[in-house]
Design a protein around this motif. Structure first.
Motif: not given
Ligand SMILES: NC(=O)c1ccc[n+]([C@@H]2O[C@H](COP(=O)([O-])OP(=O)(O)OC[C@H]3O[C@@H](n4cnc5c(N)ncnc54)[C@H](O)[C@@H]3O)[C@@H](O)[C@H]2O)c1
Length: 346
Positions: A183-186, A188-198, A278-285
């Motif tokens: 959960f934490k790892y994902a 902290s990497n939302f930008d890479k997920v949306f940029n489809k970092n393989e 912690e959950i709330y702040n991450s998910l509302i992004e």
């Protein structure tokens, strides 16, 4: 059930099928996926007699009419029990093709090549196949496990932002139910997920598939532990149907569901407020919660009461009980659900 996960692995599918010895391959896909990757798949299967059946993209294709149309084509093309069906697409194609494979000639072999993030981390794993009927989602179906799930994360590069959210919601859910570090790892990497970092996608898909496979292994037919996979889904399904499946897609609704259900968990004293925040702040992004009006809350409660997961008219909720842990609860106070949905707390 074998699962192969990698980058640019589709070109090696030929090699993996060599051991299976099927007379004909019948690929079910949708128009988008066929347009993007049909030729690529065809090239990698050039040594095999193969045919495509392409359906219009979207949930409407998970229908009885589509099943009948494909049965007709299977008969026309003389597909028999020595053939292999390949589901090449998102969850819609996977559920439909798996259902057809499970019923045609009393079951013929199939493999899943999931191409959406949701299909790679969720719908292709676990053997649930089916179609919608009479306005009810997944009401007809069975459990039918593929011979192989072949996941190529490189195919995700063409996925839309909202379809990435759909899969990401399930990855975050796996983290919250079973692996806090995921959960934490994902998050902290939302930008890479949306940029489809393989490389990142490969890690996230790998971890998610492992978690789902472990849970499915212990409860193949969804009689017990598999229920924890529904974290965020009790309220999430309600929100999806409240807006007739138009306003929020499945993933967005599940993210909202995880926010409200975590709030309920905190109010019940199952988790402390710092973990909830912690959950709330991450998910509302990813998606902002809503303050539902009184009439909407009434409709939501009705929708949740009719959820097929509920027994004896009780709400069944999966709630967080610790970091990366959840439990199953069936004694939730309706006033607390209403309080969470009113959203005066954010
Ligand atoms: N069987 C299960 O356990 C299970 C679990 C969760 C969801 N589901 C089902 O999955 C379905 C939703 O799956 P979904 O979100 O994949 O929807 P989907 O199959 O409709 O795919 C979403 C969209 O992405 C497109 N697409 C797929 N791969 C692409 C790619 N690589 N590049 C660009 N576009 C691509 C599709 O054409 C479609 O327009 C629902 O029917 C749901 O009921 C099943």
């Amino acid at each position: 059930m074998e699962v192969i996960i990698g980058k640019k692995v589709l070109e090696k599918l030929n090699y993996h099928l060599r051991e299976m010895a099927y007379s004909k391959l019948y690929i079910i896909t949708d128009h988008n996926v066929k347009g993007l990757y049909g030729q690529y798949l065809s090239d990698s299967l050039k040594d095999y007699d193969h045919a495509f059946y392409s359906i219009p993209p979207g949930e409407k294709s998970k229908s009885v009419d589509m099943v009948l149309a494909i049965y007709d084509d299977l008969i026309d093309k003389k597909i028999d029990r020595g053939s292999l069906i390949i589901a090449f697409g998102g969850g819609v194609v996977g559920d439909l093709a798996g259902f057809i494979a499970s019923t045609f000639k009393r079951g013929i072999a199939y493999i899943q090549i999931p191409t959406s993030l949701l299909a790679q981390v969720d719908s292709s794993i676990g053997g649930k196949v089916g179609i919608d009927y009479g306005g009810l989602k997944n009401i007809i179906g069975s459990f039918y496990f593929p011979q192989l799930v072949f996941i190529d994360v490189s195919l995700l590069k063409t996925l839309s932002y909202r379809d990435v959210i759909c899969g990401l919601a399930e990855i975050l859910k796996y983290g919250l139910i079973a692996d806090y570090h995921l959960f934490k790892y994902a998050c902290s990497n939302f930008d890479k997920v949306f940029n489809k970092n393989e490389d990142l996608l490969l890690e996230l898909v790998n971890s998610s598939v492992c978690i789902k496979q472990e849970i499915v292994k212990r409860d193949k037919l969804d009689k017990g532990e598999r229920r924890i996979l529904n974290f965020g889904h009790t309220i999430g399904h309600g929100i999806e149907s409240l807006y007739d499946f138009n306003k929020y897609n499945h993933g967005e609704a599940v993210i909202l569901g995880m926010i409200y259900e975590s709030y309920i968990g905190m109010e019940m004293g199952l988790i402390d407020s710092s973990y909830f925040i912690e959950i709330y702040n991450s998910l509302i992004e990813l998606i902002k919660p809503i303050r539902f009006k009184e009439d909407e809350i009434k409709s939501l409660l009705d929708l949740m009461r009719n959820d097929k997961k509920n027994l004896d008219n009780k709400f069944i909720f999966i709630l967080p009980t610790g970091k990366g842990q959840v439990g199953v609860f069936d004694n939730i106070d309706t006033d607390l659900i209403i309080k969470s949905l009113k959203g005066e707390w954010f």
